[in-house]
Design a protein around this motif. Structure first.
Motif, PDB file in Angstrom:
ATOM      1  N   TYR A 140       7.340 -36.849  34.489  1.00 13.84           N
ATOM      2  CA  TYR A 140       7.001 -36.451  33.119  1.00 13.84           C
ATOM      3  C   TYR A 140       5.486 -36.508  32.933  1.00 13.84           C
ATOM      4  CZ  TYR A 140       6.150 -37.053  28.115  1.00 13.84           C
ATOM      5  OH  TYR A 140       5.649 -36.951  26.840  1.00 13.84           O
ATOM      6  N   TRP A 141       4.881 -37.601  33.367  1.00 11.94           N
ATOM      7  CA  TRP A 141       3.433 -37.766  33.202  1.00 11.94           C
ATOM      8  C   TRP A 141       2.661 -36.787  34.091  1.00 11.94           C
ATOM      9  CZ3 TRP A 141       2.472 -40.234  28.997  1.00 11.94           C
ATOM     10  CH2 TRP A 141       3.354 -41.232  28.558  1.00 11.94           C
ATOM     11  N   LEU A 142       3.167 -36.519  35.290  1.00 12.09           N
ATOM     12  CA  LEU A 142       2.513 -35.536  36.146  1.00 12.09           C
ATOM     13  C   LEU A 142       2.476 -34.169  35.487  1.00 12.09           C
ATOM     14  CD1 LEU A 142       4.041 -36.448  39.640  1.00 12.09           C
ATOM     15  CD2 LEU A 142       1.710 -36.902  38.847  1.00 12.09           C
ATOM     16  N   ARG A 143       3.557 -33.844  34.773  1.00  9.43           N
ATOM     17  CA  ARG A 143       3.631 -32.531  34.130  1.00  9.43           C
ATOM     18  C   ARG A 143       2.768 -32.469  32.873  1.00  9.43           C
ATOM     19  NH1 ARG A 143       9.006 -29.017  33.749  1.00  9.43           N
ATOM     20  NH2 ARG A 143       8.425 -28.966  35.930  1.00  9.43           N
ATOM     21  N   VAL A 144       2.895 -33.445  31.977  1.00  4.02           N
ATOM     22  CA  VAL A 144       2.187 -33.339  30.701  1.00  4.02           C
ATOM     23  C   VAL A 144       0.687 -33.497  30.865  1.00  4.02           C
ATOM     24  CG1 VAL A 144       4.195 -34.127  29.385  1.00  4.02           C
ATOM     25  CG2 VAL A 144       2.483 -35.796  30.119  1.00  4.02           C
ATOM     26  N   THR A 145       0.251 -34.190  31.910  1.00  4.16           N
ATOM     27  CA  THR A 145      -1.187 -34.344  32.137  1.00  4.16           C
ATOM     28  C   THR A 145      -1.766 -33.213  32.991  1.00  4.16           C
ATOM     29  OG1 THR A 145      -0.827 -35.692  34.118  1.00  4.16           O
ATOM     30  CG2 THR A 145      -1.010 -36.858  31.995  1.00  4.16           C
ATOM     31  N   GLY A 146      -0.888 -32.391  33.558  1.00  2.55           N
ATOM     32  CA  GLY A 146      -1.358 -31.322  34.434  1.00  2.55           C
ATOM     33  C   GLY A 146      -1.685 -31.788  35.838  1.00  2.55           C
ATOM     34  N   THR A 147      -1.469 -33.073  36.109  1.00  4.63           N
ATOM     35  CA  THR A 147      -1.799 -33.623  37.419  1.00  4.63           C
ATOM     36  C   THR A 147      -1.011 -32.945  38.527  1.00  4.63           C
ATOM     37  OG1 THR A 147      -2.229 -35.751  36.362  1.00  4.63           O
ATOM     38  CG2 THR A 147      -1.936 -35.768  38.747  1.00  4.63           C
ATOM     39  N   ASP A 148       0.229 -32.552  38.225  1.00  6.87           N
ATOM     40  CA  ASP A 148       1.096 -31.951  39.221  1.00  6.87           C
ATOM     41  C   ASP A 148       0.547 -30.644  39.764  1.00  6.87           C
ATOM     42  OD1 ASP A 148       3.426 -32.431  40.613  1.00  6.87           O
ATOM     43  OD2 ASP A 148       4.632 -31.128  39.332  1.00  6.87           O
TER      44      ASP A 148
END
Length: 375
Positions: free
Chosen positions: A214-222
């Motif tokens: 979830y955090w990878l997606r919402v932060t754009g890190t992914d």
């Protein structure tokens, strides 16, 4: 020259090959998927029985079809992934041939490529998508005395379940997700040591009540370039809710510095002590399974010469599903679709530049099996 009737041949029928087929359709190409397996689900049926994804179902979909099937925050099991890929393949307007093992890809005189199979068939292709993954090329380190070891020595690619190891002394080599997951499940039946070159590092599976993905997606890190994240991910490799960390801390799974050699009966540890061991399982990763590209002389010690999945040596050749190909998630269900769109767009421009027609229709899926050539 290539002709309007020549397909783009996709080598591999797993998640990468299926994502490539969909992207090729949308780019106006005619994809032909060749897979050595008996059905287009890649290597998933061959993974160990208790394998579960480290990403929740809601983050584990290929383009165009939600993973579905239940609670979106669950971690799907191996067989769920197999069933999902079957559904995905059935929904594609692409020709998929199962039981076809590609043995060589060559440059064809006059343009395009010639693909050879294990049964001696030859096929012309306007372009090639190498989407054959890495499961077929497990990496096994070579250590002194290894040839003389009389115990059960295998790569995790050939491990299925813990039952045969009940009551035995087992060493699992590796510090990644698979090594820790297998060592943990074996520990309920066997005495297990995890042999690593450095202490195991963990990354929390859940942060503030939300899965890491979830955090990878919402932060754009992914979506960040792989170079930004490679060092972090490789040094904090094991996703954990706390179960695995506790198993090592409590001694349920012992961790020791990597042994230096095999003996005929076991291993020689780094402190000089030898120990009888019934089984050693290498969970030491994989290398790209692309030996069929050797005739093109595009491999550097077995590794494709490419940038972001685009061949740096041969126009009309692209790759899909390589680890850290473009991002942290390049070789995963949730990330391979983005890479497929990227490499196929480049491929379409290249093959259409070779004289192919523009976008056109494709037929409904047909699936043909070549007897005797499955994995």
């Amino acid at each position: 020259m290539t002709t309007p009737t020549e397909p783009v041949i996709i080598v591999g029928g797993g998640q990468s090959g299926l994502a490539a087929a969909r992207a090729a359709q949308h780019a106006g190409l005619r994809p032909l998927v060749l897979t050595a397996g008996v059905e287009p689900v890649g290597s998933w049926p061959d993974y160990y029985d208790n394998l579960t994804l480290f990403s929740p179902a809601r983050y584990s979909s290929l383009p165009g079809l939600l993973f579905g099937g239940g609670e979106p925050d669950r971690y799907p099991a191996r067989d769920e992934v197999v069933a999902y890929l079957r559904r995905y393949a059935d929904g594609l307007d692409a020709e998929i041939r199962t039981g076809v093992r590609v043995t060589a890809v060559e440059v064809r005189s006059g343009g395009g490529y010639l693909v050879r199979t294990a049964t001696g068939e030859e096929m012309s292709a306007a372009g090639i998508v190498a989407a054959s993954g890495s499961f077929g090329n497990p990496y096994r380190p070579r250590l002194p005395g290894q040839a003389d070891y009389a115990g059960d020595l295998r790569h995790v690619a050939r491990y299925r379940r813990p039952d045969p190891y009940t009551g035995k002394r087992v060493v699992v080599v590796g510090a990644g997700n698979s090594a820790v997951q297998v060592a943990y499940e074996l520990a309920a039946r066997a005495r297990v040591t995890l042999a690593t070159r450095a202490p195991v590092q963990f990354m929390p599976q859940r942060i503030r009540g939300r899965d890491l993905h979830y955090w990878l997606r919402v932060t754009g890190t992914d979506r960040l370039p792989a170079a930004v994240l490679t060092r972090l991910i490789r040094h904090a490799a094991v996703l954990d809710t706390g179960v695995y960390r506790d198993a090592l801390a409590s001694g349920l799974v012992e961790r020791r510095e990597m042994f230096t050699a095999f003996t005929s009966e076991g291993v020689l540890w780094s402190d000089g002590t030898s120990e009888p061991v019934d089984a050693v399982i290498f969970a030491t990763g994989y290398r790209p399974d692309v030996a069929y590209l050797a005739p093109l002389e595009t491999l550097d010690r077995g590794v494709p010469r490419q940038v972001g999945g685009i061949s740096t040596t041969h126009p009309g050749l692209v790759y899909l599903g390589l680890e850290f190909q473009r991002t942290f998630s390049s070789n995963t269900l949730r990330g391979v679709g983005r890479d497929a769109a990227h490499v196929v767009a480049t491929l379409a421009a290249q093959v259409q530049g070779f004289g192919r027609r523009g976008p056109g229709g494709v037929g409904r899926v047909t699936r043909r099996s070549a007897a005797g050539t499955g994995e």
